[in-house]
Enzyme design. Structure first.
Site, PDB file in Angstrom:
ATOM      1  N   HIS A   1      25.238  31.293 -21.046  1.00 17.84           N
ATOM      2  CA  HIS A   1      24.341  30.935 -22.019  1.00 17.84           C
ATOM      3  C   HIS A   1      24.785  30.955 -23.302  1.00 17.84           C
ATOM      4  CE1 HIS A   1      20.203  30.117 -23.939  1.00 17.84           C
ATOM      5  NE2 HIS A   1      19.742  31.320 -23.463  1.00 17.84           N
TER       6      HIS A   1
ATOM      7  N   ASP B   1      28.001  23.991 -29.113  1.00 20.29           N
ATOM      8  CA  ASP B   1      28.921  25.071 -28.989  1.00 20.29           C
ATOM      9  C   ASP B   1      30.511  24.731 -29.220  1.00 20.29           C
ATOM     10  OD1 ASP B   1      27.246  26.958 -28.046  1.00 20.29           O
ATOM     11  OD2 ASP B   1      26.870  25.647 -26.225  1.00 20.29           O
TER      12      ASP B   1
ATOM     13  N   HIS C   1      25.704  18.726 -21.610  1.00 27.60           N
ATOM     14  CA  HIS C   1      24.451  19.601 -21.707  1.00 27.60           C
ATOM     15  C   HIS C   1      23.481  19.530 -20.726  1.00 27.60           C
ATOM     16  CE1 HIS C   1      21.115  21.698 -23.412  1.00 27.60           C
ATOM     17  NE2 HIS C   1      21.949  22.498 -24.263  1.00 27.60           N
TER      18      HIS C   1
END
Length: 495
Positions: A308, A403, A347
């Site tokens: 996460h 990210d 994702h």
């Protein structure tokens, strides 16, 4: 129907209100309303051979969803590990269209907020449901910044962590410890109806948002062996955080405005992302009537996990492993042959380019103009260009996510990798609190108690130890490692 199912968790009765006073919330997107179809679906139960059993029910469709409890009428329980297609709540906070790459906070596109707003204003938006007026914004900022100081006892607690304690572990523990400083805000001590008092709710919101940066800064300073800094009420939220991180003995130290802006935008992008793992943890824990400090600590614990909150650190390690642009083709082949993992792409929600990734890429170059170019950016941009043209990744809808570039920015700004999840937790605290607040007024609020599918042993009789047969295979918890001291003790005992 798939489109309806994706938006189902973003609709809630219009009677729900937020913030210090009941206020109108942002309207749902027009496109969302068009897909809000209702009707019925007939579910027929068949045996293992496919023959109808005679049992069937008509289940109403509302907001693109059907109630799981309806299946109980057929003595059937829905099984959905990981909640791949289960909406556990209704919400008006964040809307995502993964196919189109759309992210909205209270109806406002993330691109507009990142371009024109600031984190304090976005925090007000997420908590209260609308953008603040000038007066509201000044009051909001004042309330938060006057709650940035933490109790000296909490400082003492943090100073007693080991010198090498992980900053995220310190943050999780310290936020949980905050609950002990405010017993009037603990339903376990003051009664479960304590948060019917809206002013008490607001007090905890101001406290948590204000103190989270101070706790994070103290964890960082602890990590590098420097004394903790007190907050400055002369600076805004993000500038004050950087001040607490870096101030030494200067009488008039102020963080670089471009770095403040870059981090402020990153805070906006990470403020909320609908029903993810940590947000679900907040709602899960809070459903038991737990105080918000403990609930936020539970959410931070979920964020602590590498699947996460640690994803941007994994991207950084991947780029460091690749090293140079000329090694990318071989890395791509290794990914296709399942020898390597491509981190920062794809994702669970987005099947298009993550809208936050586009913004972060631009911010990265703004940071590099101030602190110098991060060498790994060349590898990152080349890897992105190659992957976006490769049919292997395009066909699988693997696009850069938030990210992919955020870790590079943090690294360029001088943050150690173990601070990355802390930098994630600071803004996400606002999103967690928005969901906690929304839950307080949810007419469907129930304590979360999922069912399970039991696949263990059937009923068996107890056997006295003297009558039990010795097993040749080791028991599950038999194997463990021994510390140096325990090794000496263990071999001595075996003699």
């Amino acid at each position: 129907m798939e489109r309806i199912q994706r938006i189902a968790s973003h609709l809630t009765p219009s009677s729900v209100t937020y913030g210090p006073e009941p206020v109108p919330t942002a309207a749902a997107p027009k496109e969302e309303k068009k897909a809000n179809k209702e009707g019925y679906v007939t579910i027929q139960l068949k045996d293992a051979n496919g023959n109808p059993t005679g049992k069937s029910i008509d289940v109403p469709i509302k907001n693109g969803t059907i109630k799981a409890t309806e299946f109980g009428k057929l003595d059937v329980t829905l099984y959905d590990p990981g909640y791949m297609n289960t909406a556990s709540a209704t919400s008006r906070i964040t809307y995502i269209d993964g196919d189109k790459g759309i992210l909205l906070y209270r109806g406002y596109p993330i691109e507009q907020l990142a371009e024109s707003s600031n984190f304090m204003e976005v925090a007000f938006l997420l908590i209260n449901g609308h953008l603040p007026t000038k007066t509201q914004n000044e009051t909001w900022r004042k309330h938060i910044m006057t709650h940035t100081f933490i109790h000296e006892n909490l400082i003492s607690l943090m100073q007693n962590f080991r010198y090498d304690a992980h900053p995220m572990g310190m943050l999780v523990s310290s936020v949980a410890a905050l609950a002990t400083f405010y017993p009037e805000a603990n339903p376990a001590l003051r009664g479960e109806g304590v948060y019917k008092d809206r002013t008490l709710r607001n007090k905890q919101i101001y406290r948590i948002i204000g103190k989270i940066t101070t706790i994070a800064a103290c964890a960082y300073r602890h990590r590098i062996g420097r004394p903790y800094n007190q907050p400055s009420d002369q600076l805004d939220f993000t500038a004050n955080f950087l001040y607490m991180l870096d101030h030494l003995s200067e009488s008039s130290f102020k963080p670089h405005p471009k770095l403040v802006h870059a981090l402020d935008v990153l805070f906006i992008l990470h403020a909320d992302h609908e029903m993810n793992c940590s947000t679900a943890a907040v709602r899960h824990v809070a459903s038991a009537g737990t105080d918000p400090y403990t609930a936020i600590s539970a959410a931070a614990s979920a964020l602590y996990g590498p699947l996460h909150g640690g994803a941007n650190e994994a991207v950084l390690r991947m780029l460091e492993e690749i090293g140079t642009v000329d090694k990318i083709p071989q890395f791509i082949e290794d990914v296709k042959n399942r020898k390597k993992k491509l981190m920062g792409f794809g994702h669970r929600v987005y099947k298009n380019y993550d809208p936050r990734a586009k913004i972060i890429r631009r911010i990265a170059y703004e940071v590099f103009d101030v602190v110098g170019r991060e060498p790994l950016i060349e590898v990152a941009t080349a890897l992105e260009q190659i992957a976006l043209k490769d049919e292997y990744f395009v066909s699988r809808k693997l696009y850069p996510n938030v990210d992919f570039y955020s870790g590079l920015i943090y690294k360029a700004m001088g943050f150690p990798t173990d601070m990355f999840p802390v930098l994630f937790a600071i803004p996400r605290t606002v999103g967690w609190l928005a969901h906690w607040l929304e839950l307080q007024d949810d007419p469907e609020l129930r304590i979360v108690r999922p069912k399970q599918v039991y696949v263990g042993e059937e009923t068996r009789d107890y056997v006295p130890m003297a009558s039990r047969k010795e097993e040749k295979t080791p028991f599950v918890t038999e194997q463990m490692y021994y510390s140096s001291q325990n090794k000496r003790w263990h071999v001595s005992e075996k003699r």
